[in-house]
Design an enzyme around this catalytic site. Structure first.
Site, PDB file in Angstrom:
ATOM      1  N   GLN A 135      -4.582  -1.527   9.646  1.00  0.00           N
ATOM      2  CA  GLN A 135      -4.643  -2.858   8.978  1.00  0.00           C
ATOM      3  C   GLN A 135      -5.348  -3.802   9.915  1.00  0.00           C
ATOM      4  O   GLN A 135      -5.057  -3.769  11.082  1.00  0.00           O
ATOM      5  CB  GLN A 135      -3.239  -3.150   8.558  1.00  0.00           C
TER       6      GLN A 135
ATOM      7  N   LYS B 241       0.878  -1.120  -0.046  1.00  0.00           N
ATOM      8  CA  LYS B 241      -0.204   0.048  -0.046  1.00  0.00           C
ATOM      9  C   LYS B 241       0.769   1.365  -0.076  1.00  0.00           C
ATOM     10  O   LYS B 241       0.568   2.257  -0.707  1.00  0.00           O
ATOM     11  CB  LYS B 241      -0.732   0.031   1.333  1.00  0.00           C
TER      12      LYS B 241
ATOM     13  N   ASP C   8     -10.983   2.951   3.985  1.00  0.00           N
ATOM     14  CA  ASP C   8     -11.496   1.764   3.819  1.00  0.00           C
ATOM     15  C   ASP C   8     -13.051   1.536   3.532  1.00  0.00           C
ATOM     16  O   ASP C   8     -13.589   0.617   3.306  1.00  0.00           O
ATOM     17  CB  ASP C   8     -11.372   0.957   5.062  1.00  0.00           C
TER      18      ASP C   8
END
Ligand code: GUN
Length: 300
Positions: free
Chosen positions: A99, A55, A122
């Site tokens: 995460q 990422k 997200d």
């Protein structure tokens, strides 16, 4: 027998990143803004470390700033919430991703709800889930957003199409169904308690499989010509110990019946990070009151 078109998500994601890079160059030139993505990793889970590294690298490759925050596996929820509060306040950070999974002493819901709604790239915050459901300006979860892009690229207008979503997770199934409904599909959500999964699939022109069960969907579950999006990433054991990645769809039989299908790997997977970058760019524009550019994947 006819075989399906293979939907090349890897190539589509690369072209999408090229489009994002061009828009970031423009944003810098016109407004002096460089979007920033912060990724928070708690602990040292090997798979999570790889995701986080990818990422960060892809964010930098598109011209964004990438911030990585690492906390030890023993970090308390209070420490993680303090870290998020700092990122929420930081104007250089436009997107925040924590995460998952998190160590067991930390409640993931509390963490997700602590992220500023406008920085929740997200799309996991309940307010963003609600905005998606009611048709507002939500941050949309990356994997279903990537699936939708592949579907629209393949099929064009989705209005009126019968779609089945297999799986009802908050991360994929539910937002996928909301997105398809927004595109005017007739949407069925099927799951582990559905009485006849095969029959539900056979009715559908679009099948999105996100159940985490290796090769569950067989070719004879599909309507001839259906478009199949396989979100599953399952590792099956092999004699050499390396394992083999398979999706939730039995590719060998499905490819003989479907009209188009995503492979595993190389289908949906690469779209997820590309959509994370897209969400970060969207978040940066919204936070600065700049119209969100329409990003088109670059030509092949
Ligand atoms: N872990 C595996 N996939 C994801 C994802 O899409 N977002 C976050 N935050 N964690 C993940």
């Amino acid at each position: 027998m006819a075989t399906a078109t293979i939907i090349d998500g890897k190539s589509f994601a690369a072209r999408l990143r090229t489009g994002i890079t061009a828009q970031i160059t423009q944003l810098k030139a016109d407004h002096g803004i460089t979007p920033g993505l912060a990724v928070v990793l708690v602990g040292e889970d090997p798979a999570s470390q790889i995701y986080v590294r990818n990422k960060g690298r892809q964010a930098r490759e598109t011209g964004m700033n990438s911030f990585e925050q690492r906390l030890p596996v023993t970090a308390s929820q209070t420490e993680l919430l303090a870290c998020i509060a700092g990122l929420n306040q930081d104007p250089a950070v436009n997107g925040i991703l924590v995460q998952l999974p998190l160590p067991k002493q930390i409640n993931p819901e509390a963490v997700i709800e602590a992220i500023a709604v406008s920085k929740d790239v997200d799309g996991f915050h309940p307010l963003n889930a609600g905005l998606l459901a009611v048709g507002g300006a939500a941050m949309v979860p990356c994997t279903p957003l990537g699936c939708l892009m592949l579907l629209k690229d393949q099929l064009g207008d989705l209005a009126g199409k019968r779609a089945v979503v297999l799986g009802r997770s908050n991360i994929v199934g539910k937002p996928m169904a909301a997105l398809l409904l927004r595109e005017h599909c007739t949407v069925t959500m099927a799951h582990s308690r559905t009485r006849d999964l095969a029959a539900e699939c056979r009715r559908a022109e679009i099948v999105v499989a996100a159940v985490g069960r290796p090769e569950m969907v067989k070719g004879d579950w599909l309507q001839p010509g259906a478009t199949v999006i396989d979100v599953g990433i399952n590792r099956l054991p092999t004699p050499d110990g390396k394992g083999r990645l398979v999706g939730d769809v039995e590719f060998a039989s499905a490819v003989e019946v479907a009209g188009a299908i995503t492979p595993v790997p190389g289908g949906v997977g690469p779209m997820t990070i590309a959509c994370l970058l897209l969400n970060t760019l969207t978040a940066a524009c919204r936070q600065h009151g700049i119209p969100v550019p329409e990003i088109k994947p670059a030509a092949e």
